[in-house]
Design a protein around this motif. Structure first.
Motif, PDB file in Angstrom:
ATOM      1  N   UNK A 134       0.826  -1.208   0.000  1.00  0.00           N
ATOM      2  CA  UNK A 134       0.000   0.000   0.000  1.00  0.00           C
ATOM      3  C   UNK A 134       0.859   1.256   0.000  1.00  0.00           C
ATOM      4  N   UNK A 135       1.953   1.235   0.774  1.00  0.00           N
ATOM      5  CA  UNK A 135       2.846   2.397   0.813  1.00  0.00           C
ATOM      6  C   UNK A 135       3.524   2.601  -0.540  1.00  0.00           C
TER       7      UNK A 135
ATOM      8  N   UNK B 113       0.279   9.905  -4.242  1.00  0.00           N
ATOM      9  CA  UNK B 113       0.083  11.131  -3.464  1.00  0.00           C
ATOM     10  C   UNK B 113       1.027  12.227  -3.938  1.00  0.00           C
ATOM     11  N   UNK B 114       2.312  11.893  -4.102  1.00  0.00           N
ATOM     12  CA  UNK B 114       3.270  12.910  -4.530  1.00  0.00           C
ATOM     13  C   UNK B 114       2.909  13.460  -5.897  1.00  0.00           C
TER      14      UNK B 114
ATOM     15  N   UNK C  85       5.393  17.537   2.460  1.00  0.00           N
ATOM     16  CA  UNK C  85       4.664  17.267   3.700  1.00  0.00           C
ATOM     17  C   UNK C  85       3.305  16.650   3.447  1.00  0.00           C
ATOM     18  N   UNK C  86       2.568  17.214   2.499  1.00  0.00           N
ATOM     19  CA  UNK C  86       1.241  16.675   2.185  1.00  0.00           C
ATOM     20  C   UNK C  86       1.342  15.255   1.635  1.00  0.00           C
ATOM     21  N   UNK C  87       2.390  14.989   0.853  1.00  0.00           N
ATOM     22  CA  UNK C  87       2.581  13.636   0.317  1.00  0.00           C
ATOM     23  C   UNK C  87       2.861  12.638   1.433  1.00  0.00           C
ATOM     24  N   UNK C  88       3.662  13.040   2.404  1.00  0.00           N
ATOM     25  CA  UNK C  88       3.968  12.151   3.523  1.00  0.00           C
ATOM     26  C   UNK C  88       2.716  11.853   4.339  1.00  0.00           C
TER      27      UNK C  88
ATOM     28  N   UNK D  55      -1.748   8.179   5.631  1.00  0.00           N
ATOM     29  CA  UNK D  55      -3.201   7.980   5.743  1.00  0.00           C
ATOM     30  C   UNK D  55      -3.662   6.828   4.834  1.00  0.00           C
ATOM     31  N   UNK D  56      -3.227   6.849   3.572  1.00  0.00           N
ATOM     32  CA  UNK D  56      -3.662   5.800   2.649  1.00  0.00           C
ATOM     33  C   UNK D  56      -3.097   4.431   3.020  1.00  0.00           C
TER      34      UNK D  56
END
Length: 179
Positions: free
Chosen positions: A126-127, A134-135, A166-169, A174-175
């Motif tokens: 998943x990661x 996300x990135x 930061x938002x990507x991390x 979360x995902x």
């Protein structure tokens, strides 16, 4: 037809422009000056490649990575392209695999295979899927803001770059753990 007077040509210019001997002399001079007196020698293709390779070795190389300090802007650009290629390749690979073997790659069979995996492998998978997604998504929004002429100052570019990281991390975490 326009006269030379209407065109503003004076008598001397008119004589020079309309003199057939002058035109003939210009053609003769052009033919003499245009010829090159260089001796040409035919070479085998292997010799041509050898000469080309020796010329390339003498050519200076671009200093790019060797002298410039890494900057956030070009690092994020490289990662954005890489994640785009990876996500596109994964999408096309799965689509082609589904077209070739639809019974193996149907949703029920994939859910069954994933359910049988250990928890650590599921989270790692998943990661590995969430991080590029996300990135690439957040950096794509950053590029869209640049298209709208927003955040184009040096401070804005770096602030939006760190915001994307930061938002990507956060989105990856979360995902990975909550979905």
């Amino acid at each position: 037809m326009m006269s030379t007077r209407a065109l503003g040509l004076g008598s001397a210019l008119r004589k020079a422009a309309l003199n057939p001997n002058l035109v003939r002399n210009q053609v003769a001079m052009r033919n003499i000056a245009g010829k090159r007196f260089i001796q040409v020698e035919s070479l085998r293709p292997a010799q041509n490649i050898e000469i080309l390779n020796s010329q390339r070795l003498k050519r200076p190389s671009s200093p790019h990575f060797t002298i410039y300090q890494p900057q956030l802007t070009w690092l994020l650009s490289i990662v954005h392209r890489g994640t785009g290629i990876a996500l596109g390749g994964l999408f096309y690979g799965f689509s082609i695999a589904y077209l070739i073997a639809p019974t193996t790659f149907d949703t029920a069979h994939i859910v069954e295979v994933v359910a049988g995996l250990p928890e650590g492998v599921k989270y790692a998978g998943k990661a590995l899927l969430a991080a590029p997604f996300a990135f690439h998504s957040f950096n794509g929004v950053r590029h869209l803001s640049w298209d709208l002429l927003k955040l184009l100052s040096l401070k804005g570019v770096y602030r939006s770059g760190y915001t994307v990281l930061g938002a990507s991390a956060v989105a990856t975490a979360y995902l990975t753990f909550f979905q």
